[in-house]
Design a protein around this motif. Structure first.
Motif, PDB file in Angstrom:
ATOM      1  N   TYR A   1       0.940  -1.176   0.309  1.00  0.00           N
ATOM      2  CA  TYR A   1      -0.267   0.102  -0.296  1.00  0.00           C
ATOM      3  C   TYR A   1       1.085   1.205   0.350  1.00  0.00           C
ATOM      4  CZ  TYR A   1      -3.030  -3.206   1.729  1.00  0.00           C
ATOM      5  OH  TYR A   1      -3.712  -4.779   1.721  1.00  0.00           O
ATOM      6  N   SER A   2       0.547   2.279  -0.681  1.00  0.00           N
ATOM      7  CA  SER A   2       1.526   3.462  -0.828  1.00  0.00           C
ATOM      8  C   SER A   2       1.254   4.346   0.343  1.00  0.00           C
ATOM      9  CB  SER A   2       1.329   4.528  -1.700  1.00  0.00           C
ATOM     10  OG  SER A   2      -0.530   5.007  -0.995  1.00  0.00           O
ATOM     11  N   ASP A   3      -0.074   3.542   1.162  1.00  0.00           N
ATOM     12  CA  ASP A   3       0.299   3.930   2.366  1.00  0.00           C
ATOM     13  C   ASP A   3      -0.938   3.715   3.041  1.00  0.00           C
ATOM     14  OD1 ASP A   3       0.632   6.191   5.252  1.00  0.00           O
ATOM     15  OD2 ASP A   3      -0.515   8.026   4.124  1.00  0.00           O
ATOM     16  N   ASN A   4      -1.013   3.580   4.659  1.00  0.00           N
ATOM     17  CA  ASN A   4      -2.008   2.823   5.128  1.00  0.00           C
ATOM     18  C   ASN A   4      -2.169   3.660   6.628  1.00  0.00           C
ATOM     19  OD1 ASN A   4      -3.989   1.157   5.518  1.00  0.00           O
ATOM     20  ND2 ASN A   4      -3.282  -1.007   4.457  1.00  0.00           N
ATOM     21  N   TYR A   5      -2.670   2.438   7.546  1.00  0.00           N
ATOM     22  CA  TYR A   5      -3.815   3.578   8.747  1.00  0.00           C
ATOM     23  C   TYR A   5      -3.406   5.207   8.374  1.00  0.00           C
ATOM     24  CZ  TYR A   5      -2.888  -1.012  10.717  1.00  0.00           C
ATOM     25  OH  TYR A   5      -2.978  -1.834  11.105  1.00  0.00           O
ATOM     26  N   VAL A   6      -4.315   5.035   7.568  1.00  0.00           N
ATOM     27  CA  VAL A   6      -4.676   6.532   6.845  1.00  0.00           C
ATOM     28  C   VAL A   6      -5.813   7.432   7.457  1.00  0.00           C
ATOM     29  CG1 VAL A   6      -5.185   7.785   4.806  1.00  0.00           C
ATOM     30  CG2 VAL A   6      -4.341   5.857   4.386  1.00  0.00           C
ATOM     31  N   SER A   7      -6.106   8.814   8.111  1.00  0.00           N
ATOM     32  CA  SER A   7      -6.657   9.628   8.307  1.00  0.00           C
ATOM     33  C   SER A   7      -6.499  10.667   7.380  1.00  0.00           C
ATOM     34  CB  SER A   7      -5.762  10.398  10.254  1.00  0.00           C
ATOM     35  OG  SER A   7      -5.664   9.645  10.725  1.00  0.00           O
ATOM     36  N   VAL A   8      -8.260  10.912   6.939  1.00  0.00           N
ATOM     37  CA  VAL A   8      -8.691  11.923   6.176  1.00  0.00           C
ATOM     38  C   VAL A   8      -9.213  13.009   6.511  1.00  0.00           C
ATOM     39  CG1 VAL A   8      -9.893  12.111   4.540  1.00  0.00           C
ATOM     40  CG2 VAL A   8      -8.653   9.853   4.392  1.00  0.00           C
ATOM     41  N   LEU A   9      -8.972  14.159   6.459  1.00  0.00           N
ATOM     42  CA  LEU A   9      -9.519  15.617   7.293  1.00  0.00           C
ATOM     43  C   LEU A   9     -10.797  15.902   6.503  1.00  0.00           C
ATOM     44  CD1 LEU A   9      -6.224  15.957   8.077  1.00  0.00           C
ATOM     45  CD2 LEU A   9      -6.429  18.235   7.365  1.00  0.00           C
ATOM     46  N   PRO A  10     -11.785  16.300   7.444  1.00  0.00           N
ATOM     47  CA  PRO A  10     -12.691  17.048   6.626  1.00  0.00           C
ATOM     48  C   PRO A  10     -13.107  18.062   5.273  1.00  0.00           C
ATOM     49  CG  PRO A  10     -12.863  17.197   9.297  1.00  0.00           C
ATOM     50  CD  PRO A  10     -11.585  17.296   8.707  1.00  0.00           C
ATOM     51  N   GLY A  11     -13.236  17.429   4.474  1.00  0.00           N
ATOM     52  CA  GLY A  11     -14.019  18.169   3.355  1.00  0.00           C
ATOM     53  C   GLY A  11     -12.367  17.783   2.496  1.00  0.00           C
ATOM     54  N   GLU A  12     -11.785  16.840   3.172  1.00  0.00           N
ATOM     55  CA  GLU A  12     -10.662  16.157   1.986  1.00  0.00           C
ATOM     56  C   GLU A  12     -10.642  14.751   1.083  1.00  0.00           C
ATOM     57  OE1 GLU A  12      -6.540  17.230   2.851  1.00  0.00           O
ATOM     58  OE2 GLU A  12      -6.904  19.311   3.859  1.00  0.00           O
ATOM     59  N   THR A  13      -9.719  14.695   0.340  1.00  0.00           N
ATOM     60  CA  THR A  13     -10.108  13.047  -0.075  1.00  0.00           C
ATOM     61  C   THR A  13      -8.555  12.562  -0.172  1.00  0.00           C
ATOM     62  OG1 THR A  13     -11.690  13.724  -1.697  1.00  0.00           O
ATOM     63  CG2 THR A  13     -10.251  12.414  -1.939  1.00  0.00           C
ATOM     64  N   LYS A  14      -8.265  11.834  -0.534  1.00  0.00           N
ATOM     65  CA  LYS A  14      -6.944  10.541  -0.199  1.00  0.00           C
ATOM     66  C   LYS A  14      -7.290   9.842  -1.223  1.00  0.00           C
ATOM     67  CE  LYS A  14      -4.418  12.156   4.388  1.00  0.00           C
ATOM     68  NZ  LYS A  14      -3.627  11.443   5.240  1.00  0.00           N
ATOM     69  N   LYS A  15      -6.023   9.692  -2.204  1.00  0.00           N
ATOM     70  CA  LYS A  15      -5.133   8.534  -2.843  1.00  0.00           C
ATOM     71  C   LYS A  15      -4.979   7.562  -2.819  1.00  0.00           C
ATOM     72  CE  LYS A  15      -7.934  10.648  -6.871  1.00  0.00           C
ATOM     73  NZ  LYS A  15      -8.963   9.620  -6.970  1.00  0.00           N
ATOM     74  N   ILE A  16      -4.567   6.463  -2.742  1.00  0.00           N
ATOM     75  CA  ILE A  16      -4.058   4.877  -1.975  1.00  0.00           C
ATOM     76  C   ILE A  16      -3.980   4.227  -2.892  1.00  0.00           C
ATOM     77  CG2 ILE A  16      -2.930   3.142  -0.463  1.00  0.00           C
ATOM     78  CD1 ILE A  16      -3.416   6.405   0.422  1.00  0.00           C
ATOM     79  N   LEU A  17      -2.479   3.538  -3.667  1.00  0.00           N
ATOM     80  CA  LEU A  17      -2.566   2.955  -4.766  1.00  0.00           C
ATOM     81  C   LEU A  17      -2.500   1.245  -3.893  1.00  0.00           C
ATOM     82  CD1 LEU A  17      -0.244   4.478  -7.405  1.00  0.00           C
ATOM     83  CD2 LEU A  17      -2.608   3.823  -7.397  1.00  0.00           C
ATOM     84  N   VAL A  18      -2.478   0.385  -4.324  1.00  0.00           N
ATOM     85  CA  VAL A  18      -2.441  -0.712  -4.019  1.00  0.00           C
ATOM     86  C   VAL A  18      -1.280  -1.653  -5.231  1.00  0.00           C
ATOM     87  CG1 VAL A  18      -4.039  -2.629  -2.757  1.00  0.00           C
ATOM     88  CG2 VAL A  18      -4.915  -0.613  -2.669  1.00  0.00           C
ATOM     89  N   GLU A  19      -1.288  -2.349  -4.350  1.00  0.00           N
ATOM     90  CA  GLU A  19      -0.036  -2.933  -5.393  1.00  0.00           C
ATOM     91  C   GLU A  19      -0.228  -4.497  -4.956  1.00  0.00           C
ATOM     92  OE1 GLU A  19       4.837  -3.972  -6.673  1.00  0.00           O
ATOM     93  OE2 GLU A  19       3.734  -2.040  -5.825  1.00  0.00           O
ATOM     94  N   ASN A  20      -1.268  -5.520  -5.565  1.00  0.00           N
ATOM     95  CA  ASN A  20      -1.363  -7.067  -4.921  1.00  0.00           C
ATOM     96  C   ASN A  20      -0.381  -7.858  -5.858  1.00  0.00           C
ATOM     97  OD1 ASN A  20      -2.507  -8.931  -4.710  1.00  0.00           O
ATOM     98  ND2 ASN A  20      -3.789  -8.928  -6.100  1.00  0.00           N
ATOM     99  N   ALA A  21       0.569  -8.729  -5.225  1.00  0.00           N
ATOM    100  CA  ALA A  21       1.472  -9.487  -5.641  1.00  0.00           C
ATOM    101  C   ALA A  21       0.672 -11.153  -5.969  1.00  0.00           C
ATOM    102  CB  ALA A  21       2.696  -9.461  -4.484  1.00  0.00           C
ATOM    103  N   SER A  22      -0.261 -11.359  -5.232  1.00  0.00           N
ATOM    104  CA  SER A  22      -0.846 -12.009  -5.530  1.00  0.00           C
ATOM    105  C   SER A  22      -2.888 -11.849  -6.542  1.00  0.00           C
ATOM    106  CB  SER A  22      -1.228 -13.075  -4.481  1.00  0.00           C
ATOM    107  OG  SER A  22      -1.277 -12.961  -3.710  1.00  0.00           O
ATOM    108  N   LYS A  23      -2.833 -13.040  -7.233  1.00  0.00           N
ATOM    109  CA  LYS A  23      -4.103 -13.215  -8.571  1.00  0.00           C
ATOM    110  C   LYS A  23      -5.260 -13.756  -7.564  1.00  0.00           C
ATOM    111  CE  LYS A  23      -1.032 -12.063 -12.118  1.00  0.00           C
ATOM    112  NZ  LYS A  23      -1.245 -12.540 -13.495  1.00  0.00           N
ATOM    113  N   ILE A  24      -6.344 -12.818  -7.383  1.00  0.00           N
ATOM    114  CA  ILE A  24      -7.704 -13.400  -6.652  1.00  0.00           C
ATOM    115  C   ILE A  24      -8.862 -12.944  -7.625  1.00  0.00           C
ATOM    116  CG2 ILE A  24      -6.664 -13.959  -4.220  1.00  0.00           C
ATOM    117  CD1 ILE A  24      -8.181 -11.281  -3.795  1.00  0.00           C
ATOM    118  N   ASN A  25      -9.266 -13.997  -7.749  1.00  0.00           N
ATOM    119  CA  ASN A  25     -10.747 -14.043  -8.847  1.00  0.00           C
ATOM    120  C   ASN A  25     -11.738 -12.933  -8.293  1.00  0.00           C
ATOM    121  OD1 ASN A  25      -9.701 -15.607 -10.227  1.00  0.00           O
ATOM    122  ND2 ASN A  25     -10.878 -17.572  -9.288  1.00  0.00           N
ATOM    123  N   ASN A  26     -11.944 -12.807  -7.283  1.00  0.00           N
ATOM    124  CA  ASN A  26     -12.352 -12.018  -6.320  1.00  0.00           C
ATOM    125  C   ASN A  26     -13.013 -10.778  -5.256  1.00  0.00           C
ATOM    126  OD1 ASN A  26     -15.150 -10.518  -5.992  1.00  0.00           O
ATOM    127  ND2 ASN A  26     -15.585 -12.152  -4.265  1.00  0.00           N
TER     128      ASN A  26
END
Length: 880
Positions: free
Chosen positions: A837-862
């Motif tokens: 995860y590009s970041d985790n245990y994330v706090s988001v301020l009121p009125g704000e947006t954050k984007k996190i990138l997730v890199e998955n080393a495994s492959k699952i169907n769902n």
């Protein structure tokens, strides 16, 4: 015509592919189809066992590479020693005697007898501890192989059966002595009498490995060559001057050599050459019969090189150097070397009184983590190495120290460090605990005796030489170290430092031992490393410690889902801390898995109501501890410190301390607190002086930065404290404004959130750091009553295979505090591991947006995304 041409091109392609495949198959691993049995079950000798039709068909399937215990576990002969108290149910070699874990291993393989002077070699990269080797009814090794850290290569050309059917038999003996696992560091210490692993008799972060890791633990390969075998290529890169990241580079000097082995009865003439970046460097040589000769090639000037830099400073460029020996224009043997062009040096910093590390002429502030071993049972894999080093990259660290009670790490580990930019501080196999630094009633021998360990100094020196050759080409290898907290015996130390190292490497700093005054001048007494365990945050910010601390830190309990993987349900009992007695009541399984006390640090968030509640609150402590650790050291970089190395960042067993991710590769909040506190450009708050500072751990001055500071109360009300343009000089830290009075006033009643941000001139956010500060009594009373989060979450797959998560918090809502993201299997809701995860245990301020990138080393169907936070119940989000 077109069809005919297409057919011709297809035939050419197939021919080229077959040639390439043939070259690729000059070496292959014997990594499946092995069988084994206990030595006491066999009456036949190795000559009989390695002949066709020997009675081995009904033997137990064996795991090679692996240990006896791994084989027993894979055959369900023993319970998983990583779960609960299972390790107590497995017989210890100290009580059973060595024969109990002495095993025969057999493997059949197809390899035709070579012709026209071609040679075949049987290579072992690691056997623990001694072995007899037989092939097709003949003894292969004239003398018993002894030593865990010693490669062996046997020319088996004359042993190969003409019909191509071959049977290999290996008798493996455990270490001797095995040591008494009596609860001491390294048990009674006698495990250190051999040249092998010390932790296997137990340590304060692991229980004993019952077989002491006996087995064919590393790769076994068959290698086919022409008359000349090219061995141990050595590539050195020299990068003179002080280099910048970008722009045209002045040339780098490439120095290369190799050992050429001629097993034949006649002199062989040929050409040693390498190809690098399209250029060829070569030399004609004649190799005498039955000799191994080291040959050096002329220095090569590489124009405008693409340099290799540590993580956080620049790219990790790597070249492929192809070295070969040609006889009559045909390749006799070939080796590929991955080359990172860089030069590492060190110098004494007179300001800090400690060693300073330079890469390509630029000083690097060391932010490191201590590493034990990837898996306590030696179940190594390229994928696991890559994942673990990837996590260290994500922590924004730039160095890994490989601790001396384990091993010289494998080339696959170093390849991952080359890839991700982690410098390596490599200890040899000595530790103050087992090797006599301290008085220790748990030890069988006195200090004078232990100081002479290991028993066989010649074997130790031979092993050191071999392991240097194994890994010396890696760009990431930065520092050699004589041992953990103590030097080897003087005759070993002098031989390694003054003879072996200059001859076989000579390009890296060698420090006598890990907390030596030559690394970090100790004028304060004590051992020169630590402290360990939970610390008041002031210990990192205010208290001055050793100027290049090789070990500091220790907590690392993971969250509830992690604990469930190795703690039985009946033992899921939270530790109960007594402030009056200053002690904790801890469940027996927690204690067995080396729980280290969080003591009073949980209580400010409210008494833990359950193990799940305890583990959740522990994450807040984890994040705060490791963010403060790296911030505190960084706040004094180049004045007090040249670096620090956390004890420790990973566990090879299911222990509950010193880990940023658990044994199963599931990250906890330690990782992301460190990720924040170690970021290359970082804004931070000293709670004890009120100073807001900016750390710039890059080689470039950052100008026109907008620094903002604001508080957010427990209802979500946002108040700007300051907004000012600042400049951050390269490789520096500077304080800009003190907010102590105003922040303490706003935190007095219920606590407060303090948000620090840095923007560039285009208003791009470069750094954000959110603190949750306690009330005047030191409690997080406001957090305990924080209103429910209104966080909105969406997730979508990107074209590059990553997942982008968007976290939005409506205006005038409360802080969406401390949210854990987890990629899960949609059908079971179990976490997918490993995931980055590009970041985790994330706090988001009121009125704000954050984007996190997730890199998955495994492959699952769902896959789905789990999101839960301090004030948010777990939600499962569909991924678009």
């Amino acid at each position: 015509m077109k069809k005919s041409l297409k057919a011709v091109l297809h035939a050419v392609f197939i021919g080229v592919f077959l040639v390439a495949s043939a070259k690729a198959q000059t070496s292959y691993e014997l990594n499946s189809g092995w069988k084994c049995t206990q030595v006491t079950e066999v009456k036949a000798d190795g000559i009989a066992l390695s002949q066709p039709n020997s009675a081995t068909q009904n033997w137990m399937p064996a795991t090679v590479p692996g240990t006896v215990l791994t084989t027993l576990l894979n055959n369900k002969k023993v319970p998983d020693p990583f779960y609960g108290m299972n390790n107590e149910r497995i017989k210890d070699i100290y009580n059973t005697g060595r024969d109990y874990y002495t095993y025969w291993f057999v493997k059949d393989f197809d390899e035709a007898a070579p012709t026209n002077g071609r040679q075949v070699y049987l290579n072992f990269r690691g056997i623990n501890y001694s072995a007899e080797i037989y092939l097709n009814g003949k003894k292969v090794n004239p003398k018993t192989h002894v030593g865990m850290f010693l490669r062996e290569s046997y020319n088996i050309t004359s042993f190969i059966n003409k019909n191509g059917k071959n049977l290999l038999a290996v008798l493996v003996y455990p270490p001797n002595p095995v040591g008494n696992p009596n609860g001491g560091q390294g048990g009674d210490g006698r495990i250190a009498k051999g040249v092998g692993l010390q932790y296997t008799a137990g340590w304060d972060w692991i229980q004993p490995m019952r077989d002491r890791n006996t087995g064919i633990w590393d790769k076994v390969t068959i290698e086919k060559t022409g008359e000349i075998n090219l061995k141990n290529p050595h590539v050195i890169t020299l990068v003179p001057g002080v280099r910048k990241i970008a722009g045209i580079q002045q040339p780098a000097i490439i120095k290369a050599s190799a050992e050429l082995q001629n097993p034949t009865n006649h002199t062989v003439k040929g050409v040693l050459q390498y190809v690098l970046d399209g250029s060829t460097v070569s030399k004609s040589v004649a190799i005498q019969p039955h000799t191994t000769t080291e040959v050096s090639l002329a220095d090569f000037s590489l124009k405008n090189p693409k340099l290799w830099w540590p993580n956080g400073y620049g790219p990790q460029n790597l070249y492929n150097l192809k070295m070969s020996f040609l006889v009559g224009g045909s390749v006799s043997d070939q080796e590929n070397v991955s080359v990172g062009v860089r030069e590492i040096s060190s110098e004494w910093n007179t300001e800090t009184h400690s060693r300073q590390i330079n890469v390509n002429g630029q000083k690097v502030f060391i932010k490191g983590g201590n590493w034990i071993i990837s898996d306590a049972m030696l179940r190594f894999s390229d994928a696991r190495y890559d994942a673990e080093v990837h996590f260290h990259r994500d922590m924004n660290l730039n160095l890994i120290r490989v601790w001396g009670g384990a091993l010289v790490e494998r080339p696959e580990f170093y390849a991952a460090c080359d890839k991700y930019g982690l410098l390596v501080f490599q200890d040899f196999w000595i530790s103050g605990d087992a090797n006599g630094k301290w008085v220790d009633p748990a030890k069988a021998d006195d200090q004078w005796t232990r100081r002479k360990y290991p028993d066989d100094h010649a074997l130790y020196l031979k092993s050191v030489s071999d392991q240097i050759k194994l890994v010396r080409n890696h760009a990431s290898l930065a520092i050699w170290c004589g041992g953990n907290e103590i030097t080897p015996p003087e005759d070993i130390l002098l031989a390694v430092r003054d003879t072996i190292m200059p001859k076989l490497d000579g390009t890296r700093w060698f420090v006598d031992y890990s907390n030596s005054d030559k690394m970090s001048l100790n004028t304060m007494g004590g051992n020169g490393d630590g402290p360990y365990g939970i610390q008041p945050l002031s210990a990192f910010w205010v208290d001055r410690t050793w100027p290049f601390n090789s070990e500091v830190g220790s907590v690392g309990v993971s969250d509830y889902e992690s604990l469930q993987r190795f703690i039985p349900e009946k033992n899921m009992v939270a530790p109960q801390y007594s402030a009056e007695k200053k002690s904790s009541k801890v469940d027996s399984v927690w204690d067995y898995h080396k729980y280290i006390g969080y003591d009073a640090s949980i209580d400010p968030y409210g008494k833990a109501e359950s193990a799940k509640d305890f583990a959740a609150k522990a994450q807040l402590v984890n994040y705060d501890q490791y963010r403060a650790l790296m911030e505190g050291f960084s706040s004094h970089m180049w004045s007090w410190y040249t670096g620090t190395i956390i004890w420790k960042t990973q566990n090879p067993w299911t222990a509950m301390r010193g880990q940023m991710y658990d044994y199963y590769l599931d990250p906890n909040a330690c990782l992301y607190g460190l990720h924040s506190g170690s970021e290359p450009l970082h804004v931070m708050y000293n709670q004890f002086t009120g100073m807001v500072s900016v750390v710039n751990n890059t080689f470039e001055t950052k100008r026109d930065l907008m620094l903002t500071a604001r508080t957010i109360d427990m209802n979500g009300a946002d108040s700007l404290l300051t907004q000012v343009f600042v400049e951050a000089q390269a490789s520096s830290v500077k304080g800009f404004v003190s907010l102590k009075r105003v922040v303490e006033r706003r935190a007095k009643s219920k606590g407060v959130f303090l948000c620090l941000q840095i923007f560039d001139k285009n208003k791009n956010k470069l750094s954000e750091n959110i603190y949750w500060l306690p009330d005047a009594n030191g409690n997080h009373s406001g957090l305990q009553k924080l209103a429910a989060s209104q966080l909105q979450t969406s997730a979508q797959k990107l074209n590059n295979g990553k997942i982008e998560v968007t976290l939005s918090n409506p205006a005038k809502a409360p802080m969406a505090f401390f949210n854990r993201l987890s990629l899960v299997d949609g059908s079971t809701h179990n976490r997918v591991l490993p995931v980055f995860y590009s970041d985790n245990y994330v706090s988001v301020l009121p009125g704000e947006t954050k984007k996190i990138l997730v890199e998955n080393a495994s492959k699952i169907n769902n896959p789905q995304l789990s999101v839960s936070g301090w004030n948010l119940s777990e939600q499962f989000i569909h991924i678009n």
